[in-house]
Motif scaffolding. Structure first.
Motif, PDB file in Angstrom:
ATOM      1  N   PRO A 469       0.796  -1.228   0.000  1.00 20.80           N
ATOM      2  CA  PRO A 469       0.000   0.000   0.000  1.00 20.80           C
ATOM      3  C   PRO A 469       0.829   1.278   0.000  1.00 20.80           C
ATOM      4  CG  PRO A 469      -0.052  -1.029   2.162  1.00 20.80           C
ATOM      5  CD  PRO A 469       0.622  -1.989   1.243  1.00 20.80           C
ATOM      6  N   LEU A 470       2.111   1.164   0.333  1.00 23.29           N
ATOM      7  CA  LEU A 470       2.964   2.350   0.399  1.00 23.29           C
ATOM      8  C   LEU A 470       3.751   2.586  -0.886  1.00 23.29           C
ATOM      9  CD1 LEU A 470       4.363   1.994   4.036  1.00 23.29           C
ATOM     10  CD2 LEU A 470       2.241   3.069   3.255  1.00 23.29           C
ATOM     11  N   ALA A 471       3.606   1.701  -1.863  1.00 27.31           N
ATOM     12  CA  ALA A 471       4.375   1.816  -3.107  1.00 27.31           C
ATOM     13  C   ALA A 471       3.572   2.620  -4.129  1.00 27.31           C
ATOM     14  CB  ALA A 471       4.705   0.435  -3.657  1.00 27.31           C
ATOM     15  N   LEU A 472       3.709   3.934  -4.068  1.00 24.00           N
ATOM     16  CA  LEU A 472       2.987   4.838  -4.957  1.00 24.00           C
ATOM     17  C   LEU A 472       3.995   5.666  -5.733  1.00 24.00           C
ATOM     18  CD1 LEU A 472       0.188   6.009  -2.501  1.00 24.00           C
ATOM     19  CD2 LEU A 472       0.095   4.143  -4.149  1.00 24.00           C
ATOM     20  N   GLY A 473       4.140   5.345  -7.000  1.00 22.97           N
ATOM     21  CA  GLY A 473       5.183   5.975  -7.800  1.00 22.97           C
ATOM     22  C   GLY A 473       5.016   7.463  -7.971  1.00 22.97           C
ATOM     23  N   SER A 474       3.780   7.965  -8.076  1.00 24.93           N
ATOM     24  CA  SER A 474       3.600   9.391  -8.340  1.00 24.93           C
ATOM     25  C   SER A 474       4.017  10.253  -7.165  1.00 24.93           C
ATOM     26  CB  SER A 474       2.133   9.681  -8.688  1.00 24.93           C
ATOM     27  OG  SER A 474       1.319   9.564  -7.544  1.00 24.93           O
ATOM     28  N   ALA A 480       3.397  15.883  -8.661  1.00 24.24           N
ATOM     29  CA  ALA A 480       2.666  15.095  -9.646  1.00 24.24           C
ATOM     30  C   ALA A 480       1.204  14.944  -9.273  1.00 24.24           C
ATOM     31  CB  ALA A 480       3.300  13.712  -9.782  1.00 24.24           C
ATOM     32  N   THR A 481       0.879  15.070  -7.975  1.00 28.16           N
ATOM     33  CA  THR A 481      -0.507  14.925  -7.570  1.00 28.16           C
ATOM     34  C   THR A 481      -1.330  16.160  -7.884  1.00 28.16           C
ATOM     35  OG1 THR A 481      -0.152  15.819  -5.347  1.00 28.16           O
ATOM     36  CG2 THR A 481       0.202  13.460  -5.652  1.00 28.16           C
ATOM     37  N   ALA A 482      -0.674  17.252  -8.249  1.00 21.36           N
ATOM     38  CA  ALA A 482      -1.396  18.509  -8.430  1.00 21.36           C
ATOM     39  C   ALA A 482      -2.054  18.635  -9.790  1.00 21.36           C
ATOM     40  CB  ALA A 482      -0.452  19.692  -8.209  1.00 21.36           C
ATOM     41  N   ASP A 483      -1.703  17.754 -10.732  1.00 23.03           N
ATOM     42  CA  ASP A 483      -2.252  17.906 -12.072  1.00 23.03           C
ATOM     43  C   ASP A 483      -3.127  16.735 -12.493  1.00 23.03           C
ATOM     44  OD1 ASP A 483      -0.390  15.940 -12.390  1.00 23.03           O
ATOM     45  OD2 ASP A 483       0.862  17.030 -13.819  1.00 23.03           O
ATOM     46  N   GLY A 484      -3.477  15.850 -11.570  1.00 26.18           N
ATOM     47  CA  GLY A 484      -4.301  14.706 -11.930  1.00 26.18           C
ATOM     48  C   GLY A 484      -3.634  13.845 -12.993  1.00 26.18           C
ATOM     49  N   SER A 485      -2.324  13.686 -12.917  1.00 26.19           N
ATOM     50  CA  SER A 485      -1.562  12.964 -13.929  1.00 26.19           C
ATOM     51  C   SER A 485      -1.993  11.501 -13.989  1.00 26.19           C
ATOM     52  CB  SER A 485      -0.080  13.038 -13.602  1.00 26.19           C
ATOM     53  OG  SER A 485       0.189  12.328 -12.407  1.00 26.19           O
ATOM     54  N   PRO A 486      -1.726  10.818 -15.123  1.00 30.38           N
ATOM     55  CA  PRO A 486      -2.056   9.390 -15.206  1.00 30.38           C
ATOM     56  C   PRO A 486      -1.418   8.567 -14.093  1.00 30.38           C
ATOM     57  CG  PRO A 486      -1.580  10.260 -17.392  1.00 30.38           C
ATOM     58  CD  PRO A 486      -1.252  11.362 -16.412  1.00 30.38           C
ATOM     59  N   ALA A 487      -0.172   8.921 -13.716  1.00 24.20           N
ATOM     60  CA  ALA A 487       0.487   8.182 -12.633  1.00 24.20           C
ATOM     61  C   ALA A 487      -0.275   8.354 -11.323  1.00 24.20           C
ATOM     62  CB  ALA A 487       1.931   8.659 -12.481  1.00 24.20           C
ATOM     63  N   ALA A 490      -3.492   6.350 -11.417  1.00 27.37           N
ATOM     64  CA  ALA A 490      -3.228   4.931 -11.193  1.00 27.37           C
ATOM     65  C   ALA A 490      -2.991   4.647  -9.718  1.00 27.37           C
ATOM     66  CB  ALA A 490      -2.024   4.489 -12.023  1.00 27.37           C
ATOM     67  N   ASP A 491      -2.283   5.548  -9.034  1.00 26.61           N
ATOM     68  CA  ASP A 491      -2.013   5.359  -7.615  1.00 26.61           C
ATOM     69  C   ASP A 491      -3.282   5.492  -6.778  1.00 26.61           C
ATOM     70  OD1 ASP A 491       0.629   4.749  -7.895  1.00 26.61           O
ATOM     71  OD2 ASP A 491       1.370   6.768  -7.480  1.00 26.61           O
ATOM     72  N   ARG A 492      -4.158   6.415  -7.174  1.00 27.32           N
ATOM     73  CA  ARG A 492      -5.440   6.534  -6.467  1.00 27.32           C
ATOM     74  C   ARG A 492      -6.218   5.228  -6.562  1.00 27.32           C
ATOM     75  NH1 ARG A 492      -7.385  12.292  -9.112  1.00 27.32           N
ATOM     76  NH2 ARG A 492      -5.454  13.423  -8.695  1.00 27.32           N
ATOM     77  N   ALA A 493      -6.279   4.674  -7.758  1.00 25.17           N
ATOM     78  CA  ALA A 493      -6.978   3.412  -7.949  1.00 25.17           C
ATOM     79  C   ALA A 493      -6.298   2.286  -7.168  1.00 25.17           C
ATOM     80  CB  ALA A 493      -7.041   3.077  -9.436  1.00 25.17           C
ATOM     81  N   HIS A 494      -4.963   2.293  -7.140  1.00 24.19           N
ATOM     82  CA  HIS A 494      -4.212   1.276  -6.398  1.00 24.19           C
ATOM     83  C   HIS A 494      -4.635   1.272  -4.925  1.00 24.19           C
ATOM     84  CE1 HIS A 494      -0.719  -1.003  -4.929  1.00 24.19           C
ATOM     85  NE2 HIS A 494      -0.549  -0.038  -4.026  1.00 24.19           N
TER      86      HIS A 494
END
Length: 515
Positions: A469-474, A480-487, A490-494
């Motif tokens: 649960p702690l492995a979040l690449g973005s 990277a969290t400020a622009d709703g990036s694909p990464a 993906a981490d939100r879904a993870h």
């Protein structure tokens, strides 16, 4: 109780406690973790679970649940996402058409604060006819009934929705009728099984009927899959005192699955009904009572009921959403020297973050609400939105957080709460006030009831998940969290959808999906 050995598990570091770098075995005996280490001997242990490199962590808690309300809401009309009264009526009419035999129709989840106009009884009547229909708002602080439902519970005709205390009284009548038509206990069993499947090992039960009364009888019918801390409300304090119960005491002698919880006091309203008690007026459209919301009891009354709870050994859980309600609750905690929690702590005054910490109180918060409330906050509290769901500020001040859902206000799913606290957004949305985001490790620690990395002596309330649960690449680059990036998406879904393979409560399997 049979011993159990989990082999080849990777431990997730929780609450700052380091974890071994390589997989280990974990022995469970007598309901507790008896040993942790590489390649433990399995002699004499009949029950061996091969983790196969999955991640093991302490079980997750939901610190604020109305479980029967949640169980029943799962089968009622889902009104979440409706955009106005017309949209609600359209959805209700479709439900009525598909289910002509229902005697009392209940729905849940509309949010009227974001609408351009308030709902009326007449328009609901036009969509429903003579069948009783009662709809609860998403924050559970108001209810929209048609004329037939109002008559069913003895309410006089009215133009609009019921709010706060008037609605709570109506809801109790509706639930009493619904209980005779539905199967609430079967629905509760299914809802708690679903919670166990998401890694939940315990809940704090704030059901309005003072849950401490109802759980002993349920235990006679079967053990629930989660631990229960059952709260009381002020109207049952005499009975709690007569029973000699204190917070933390078993509700059934010799049984640690059910314990006495805190006193719950609802000191103010909510943002979505514009009744949360604030220091400054709602803007720009205003609320009731001069536009600042309202308190449900005076400061003296709050101190009195908290003192009474303290005298009989109960801690206090004070619902306080507006900043004035939070400040008043902190004054009462200070005056009564009581311990406990501020439930919701949605809008906190700038000076009160440190006061919360100094008083040793827990902020019992519901992160998913920030996603539901962001538009309403920007409409009515836009001048103070930086202090709304301010998890970063709370942690930085030294306040302990306890995550929950307030189900049915949000789903009873701790992974959704963790993801909301980390990313401050849902799906592909832009993060909302990302300066108040917290790390995955901090969010996880706020969900495990104070338990750290799995260790010897810990209760064997454990969860095995399929990914770290702690492995979040973005999050290697917080920007990277400020622009709703694909990464980031993906981490939100993870985090939101993290598969749970095994849940144990006291070493007892409550969920298993190992392959």
């Amino acid at each position: 109780m049979t011993d159990l050995l989990i082999t080849g598990a990777r431990l997730v570091p929780v609450a700052g406690v380091a974890a071994p770098e390589h997989p280990v075995d974990v022995l469970v005996s007598g309901g507790r973790v008896a040993d942790v280490g590489p390649k433990l001997a399995s002699r004499g242990v009949a029950d061996v679970i091969a983790a196969q490199g999955r991640w093991l962590l302490p079980g997750l808690w939901d610190a604020h649940v109305h479980p029967v309300m949640w169980a029943l809401a799962r089968a009622r009309i889902d009104l979440s996402g409706t955009t106005d009264p017309t949209d609600v009526c359209r959805r209700v009419a479709a439900h009525l058409s598909a289910r002509p035999g229902e005697q009392l129709v209940l729905g849940y989840g509309y949010r009227s604060a974001a609408w351009d106009r308030l709902p009326t009884v007449l328009e609901l009547d036009a969509a429903t006819g003579s069948r009783p229909v009662a709809l609860a708002s998403g924050d559970a602080h108001n209810g929209w009934l048609n004329s037939a439902a109002l008559a069913l519970i003895g309410q006089a005709p009215r133009e609009g929705a019921l709010v706060e205390g008037e609605w709570y009284a109506a809801y109790r009548h509706l639930e009493a009728i619904a209980t005779s038509l539905e199967e609430p206990e079967a629905a509760l069993e299914a809802a708690l099984a679903a919670a166990a499947a998401r890694g939940v090992v315990g809940i704090v039960d704030f059901e309005f009927d003072s849950a401490w009364r109802t759980w002993p009888a349920r235990l006679e019918r079967g053990r629930p899959p989660v631990r229960i801390r059952a709260a009381a409300y002020a109207d049952s304090l005499d009975d709690v005192a007569a029973a000699g119960l204190r917070t933390g005491d078993p509700l059934v002698a010799g049984e640690d699955l059910l314990t006495m919880g805190p006193l719950k006091v609802i000191s103010d309203g909510s943002l979505n009904t514009l009744t949360a008690w604030c220091c400054e007026p709602y803007a720009p459209d205003g609320g009731d009572d001069g536009g600042c919301g309202r308190s449900n009891l005076t400061a003296a009354e709050l101190r009195e009921v908290m003192s009474r709870a303290g005298d009989i050994g109960l801690t206090c859980a004070i619902h306080a959403i507006g900043d004035r309600a939070v400040a008043t609750a902190l004054d009462a905690f200070s005056a009564t020297r009581q311990g406990g929690s501020i439930e919701h702590a949605q809008l906190v005054g700038a000076a009160d973050f440190e006061r919360l910490a100094a008083l040793g109180l827990t902020a019992s918060v519901q992160p998913v609400h920030l996603i539901d409330d962001r538009l309403v906050t920007d409409r009515y509290w836009r001048d103070r939105a930086d202090r709304v769901y301010a998890f970063r500020s709370l942690l930085d001040a030294g306040v302990a957080l306890a995550f929950g859902s307030d189900a049915p206000v949000a789903p009873l799913d701790p992974w959704r709460a963790i993801a909301a606290a980390v990313f401050r957004a849902d799906a592909a949305d832009e993060p909302w006030h990302s300066e108040q985001a917290i790390t995955p490790a901090e969010a996880l620690a706020s969900s495990t009831d104070g338990q750290g990395t799995v260790h010897i002596g810990q209760p064997a309330d454990l969860v095995l998940v399929d990914a770290d649960p702690l492995a979040l690449g973005s999050l290697a680059d917080r920007s990277a969290t400020a622009d709703g990036s694909p990464a980031a998406q993906a981490d939100r879904a993870h985090l939101r959808e993290l598969p749970v393979s095994l849940t144990l409560v006291g070493g007892r399997r409550t969920h298993e999906a190992l392959t």
